[in-house]
Design an enzyme around this catalytic site. Structure first.
Site: not given
Ligand code: PMV
Length: 329
Positions: A107, A109, A114, A158
C-alpha cells in the site's frame, strides 16, 4: 529481452525518525513484493504503467509528459520516470526508449517502503537490462541518492532494507549488522488506511531537534538505548523482551509528535488483546502499526486490530533483498 526485478517491502521495528539524526534503526523485509519489468522500446519515449493503479504515462527524455491515462497519472508515475532518468544519465544512455511496468502489493504511503521498493527494483531491472548489473551496494547508493534529491534528509533505512534484505541494524548510511535469526519476531501489521507524507513528519521532528536540541537529544539517546537493547534481545533472546521495548519506543515517538489517534486506537486494541507490545512503524501520522505477538495471542490480536478499524496485512519475514533476472523472449 526484458529485465524483471522483485523487491520486498519493509517494516521498521525500532528507531524510525531518530535514525534520521544518526541513531540506529532495526528493520526487516517482509513478503509484499513490488515487481518492475523493463523492456527496450523503439524511439526515445519512456512509457510507464502501474498495473495495480491502472495508470499509464509517457515521458520525453527531457521529462515532458507526452501522454497520461488515469487520474493523477503524471504525478503518480513521475517518480518512476525520475528513477529511470537518473539511472540512464549515470550509464550515459539518455535517449533510450523504455517500457516500464510496475506491479506492487505494497500500500502506498503507509510506512512499508513502497517508494523505496519501486526505486530499488527499477534501478536493478534497468541496469541489468542495459548490461550493467550493479552490486547491492551500488543499487543502494543509487536509490539513496535519488531519495536525497526528492526528500532532503532521508536516512536511507528503507532503501537499505529492501536492497539487502533480512533483519538489519542500520545507521548513518550503512548496514551495521545483519542479524542471522532463525526465528524472526512474530508480528502483526495493522494499517490505519490513512495515507500521509513521511516528509511532513520528518520535518516535524527536525523542527523539534532545531528548536529544542536538549530535549530532542535526551529523547534520541533514550531511543538509541532501546534500539541497542532490542538488538541484543533479537540476537540473544528472550523474544518477549521486545514487546515492552516496542511500547517504550512508541512513547518516545508520541513525545516527538509523529503518532496519531488512528494509530493509537489500533495500538491500544492490540495491547488489550494480549500483544507483547505495539508501536507505529515508519513515518507515523497514520499508515501502519506493528504488534509483537506470541503464537497463542496471534489470532486474538489480529481480530482486535480489525475490530478497531485496521486492516491486517501479511507480515511474513523474507531474508532476501531485491532479486533481478534477465529474460530473453
Ligand atoms: O517512508 P516510511 O514512512 O516508510 O518511513 C521512513 C522512516 C523514517 O525514519 C521516518 C524516515 C527516514 O528517512 O528514515
Amino acid at each position: 529481452m526484458k529485465a524483471i526485478a522483485v523487491s520486498p517491502a519493509k517494516v521498521i521495528l525500532f528507531g524510525e525518525h531518530f535514525v534520521v539524526s544518526g541513531n540506529s534503526a532495526i528493520s526487516m523485509t517482509i513478503d509484499l513484493p513490488t515487481t518492475v519489468t523493463v523492456e527496450p522500446l523503439k524511439g526515445d519515449e519512456i512509457q510507464i504503467r502501474s498495473e495495480d493503479l491502472d495508470l499509464e504515462a509517457a515521458f520525453s527524455p527531457t521529462g515532458q509528459i507526452l501522454q497520461g491515462a488515469g487520474p493523477n497519472a503524471e504525478s503518480t508515475l513521475r517518480p518512476i520516470f525520475e528513477v529511470a532518468d537518473f539511472t540512464l544519465k549515470k550509464l550515459n544512455q539518455l535517449g533510450l526508449g523504455l517500457k516500464i511496468a510496475v506491479k506492487s502489493r505494497v500500500p502506498i504511503g503507509m510506512g512499508l517502503g513502497s517508494s523505496a521498493a519501486t526505486a530499488v527494483a527499477t534501478v536493478s531491472a534497468l541496469t541489468t537490462l542495459l548490461g550493467w548489473p550493479l552490486s547491492r551496494e551500488e543499487v543502494f547508493d543509487a536509490a539513496y541518492s535519488l531519495e536525497k534529491m526528492v526528500h532532503g534528509h532521508p536516512s536511507g533505512v528503507d532503501q537499505a532494507t529492501v536492497t539487502y534484505g533480512g533483519l538489519i541494524s542500520y545507521r548513518s548510511g550503512k548496514v551495521e549488522a545483519t542479524l542471522q535469526v532463525t526465528k524472526p519476531p512474530l508480528l502483526i501489521i495493522g494499517n490505519t488506511g490513512k495515507r500521509r507524507s513521511t516528509g511532513e513528519f520528518v520535518g516535524r521532528v527536525t523542527r523539534l531537534r532545531e528548536t529544542e536540541p536538549k530535549v530532542y537529544g535526551r529523547i534520541a539517546s533514550e531511543a538509541q538505548e532501546i534500539s541497542d537493547r532490542a538488538f541484543d534481545a533479537l540476537r540473544n533472546g528472550p523474544p518477549e523482551t521486545l514487546g515492552p521495548l516496542m511500547n517504550e519506543n512508541q512513547r518516545l515517538l508520541e513525545s516527538v509528535g509523529v503518532s496519531s489517534p488512528d494509530l493509537e486506537k489500533l495500538i491500544a486494541a492490540a495491547r488489550s488483546a494480549g500483544a507483547l507490545g505495539a508501536k507505529l512503524t515508519g513515518g507515523g501520522g497514520g499508515g501502519c502499526m506493528i504488534a509483537a505477538v506470541g503464537k497463542t495471542t496471534h489470532a486474538g490480536v489480529s481480530r482486535a486490530i480489525q475490530e478497531a478499524g485496521g486492516q491486517v496485512l501479511p507480515s511474513e519475514f523474507v531474508t532476501h533483498g531485491v532479486q533481478t533476472a534477465l529474460h530473453e523472449d
